[in-house]
Structures are given as structure tokens and as C-alpha cells.
Write a protein that holds these residues in place. Structure first.
Motif, PDB file in Angstrom:
ATOM      1  N   HIS A  99      66.632   4.441 -46.929  1.00  0.00           N
ATOM      2  CA  HIS A  99      65.332   4.217 -46.290  1.00  0.00           C
ATOM      3  C   HIS A  99      65.085   5.297 -45.231  1.00  0.00           C
ATOM      4  O   HIS A  99      66.035   5.790 -44.620  1.00  0.00           O
ATOM      5  N   PHE A 101      62.323   6.170 -41.851  1.00  0.00           N
ATOM      6  CA  PHE A 101      61.254   5.697 -40.981  1.00  0.00           C
ATOM      7  C   PHE A 101      60.096   6.677 -41.080  1.00  0.00           C
ATOM      8  O   PHE A 101      60.274   7.890 -40.935  1.00  0.00           O
ATOM      9  N   ASN A 104      55.629   4.003 -39.256  1.00  0.00           N
ATOM     10  CA  ASN A 104      55.093   2.643 -39.355  1.00  0.00           C
ATOM     11  C   ASN A 104      56.124   1.636 -39.818  1.00  0.00           C
ATOM     12  O   ASN A 104      55.917   0.434 -39.698  1.00  0.00           O
ATOM     13  N   GLY A 105      57.195   2.089 -40.401  1.00  0.00           N
ATOM     14  CA  GLY A 105      58.229   1.196 -40.911  1.00  0.00           C
ATOM     15  C   GLY A 105      59.224   1.993 -41.734  1.00  0.00           C
ATOM     16  O   GLY A 105      59.094   3.211 -41.878  1.00  0.00           O
ATOM     17  N   ARG A 107      60.696   3.004 -45.187  1.00  0.00           N
ATOM     18  CA  ARG A 107      60.266   3.087 -46.584  1.00  0.00           C
ATOM     19  C   ARG A 107      61.456   3.380 -47.475  1.00  0.00           C
ATOM     20  O   ARG A 107      62.284   4.245 -47.153  1.00  0.00           O
TER      21      ARG A 107
END
Length: 130
Positions: A99, A101, A104-105, A107
Motif C-alpha cells: 500500500h 499513502f 487521502n488514504g 491505496r
């Protein structure tokens, strides 16, 4: 115990040593990363923290690099040199990313499994919240 001066630190590595990661070689990974940092005299630049479970057991061994916000998966002791090279050269080990960042979050990268939705009851049970 120590209280380190982190003023020169550019990278913070959170190395999962939860039960699934430990069974997959997390202690060897932790020691290899720390040895690589020490041998390159990067102790002031790269700080490591051994953690408990980070909640991505399927991705074992998990290592999270901050401030980049990159979650790495499937790491082993023999990845330590490449990992440190990627940090020093401001690159990414793209074949090991779980993942990232994006502001926004976090991914998912590539074909990494989504994982389970964090519904309130499941989180309580797994986190052993009373």
C-alpha cells in the motif's frame, strides 16, 4: 532504554514482529535491516521500531516506511540491502509494495488483496477490546 535524538532522522521503519510475521522470519528481517543500517553508518538517518501486529498478516513480513507512507510486503532478511538502497536513493522497491499513502488514504498496489472490512464488532473481537 534509550531516548534517541531524531533530529537527523529521515526515515522511520516500523517492522512488524506480530505472530504471523514472526513465524515468517520477522526477527531475521529486523536484525538484517538493523545490521545494514549500522554497517552503512545510517543510524542517524534511519530509525527502526519493532512493532506487534500491523493488521496485514497475509502480507507477512510487513514493514512500513515513514514519512513516505509505504507498506512493504513479503519481506525477508535478504531484502534488507535493497530496502536500505531504496531509502538512500529515494526510490521504491515496487515489487514489494502493498500500500502507498496518496494524501487521502492508503491505496493498494497491484494485485494485493483488499482484506476484511473493519466493521465495529470485528474490530472489537480482533483487538480484544472489552
Amino acid at each position: 532504554m534509550a531516548t534517541w535524538d531524531l533530529s537527523e532522522t529521515k526515515h522511520h521503519l516500523l517492522i512488524c514482529n506480530g505472530s504471523s510475521c514472526n513465524k515468517a522470519g520477522a526477527e531475521d528481517l529486523t536484525q538484517a535491516v538493523r545490521r545494514e543500517i549500522s554497517e552503512r553508518s545510517l543510524d542517524d538517518v534511519i530509525h527502526t521500531t519493532r512493532t506487534k501486529c500491523n493488521g496485514r498478516c497475509q502480507d507477512k513480513c510487513v514493514l512500513i516506511a515513514y514519512p513516505q507512507g509505504i507498506w512493504y510486503k513479503d519481506l525477508a532478511a535478504n531484502d534488507a540491502s535493497d530496502l536500505i538502497n531504496s531509502l538512500v536513493n529515494e526510490a521504491r522497491m515496487t515489487n514489494k509494495i502493498s500500500h502507498c499513502f496518496d494524501g487521502n488514504g492508503f491505496r493498494r498496489h497491484g494485485d494485493v488483496p483488499v482484506g476484511e472490512f473493519k466493521d465495529r464488532e470485528r474490530v472489537k473481537k480482533v483487538s480484544k477490546v472489552l
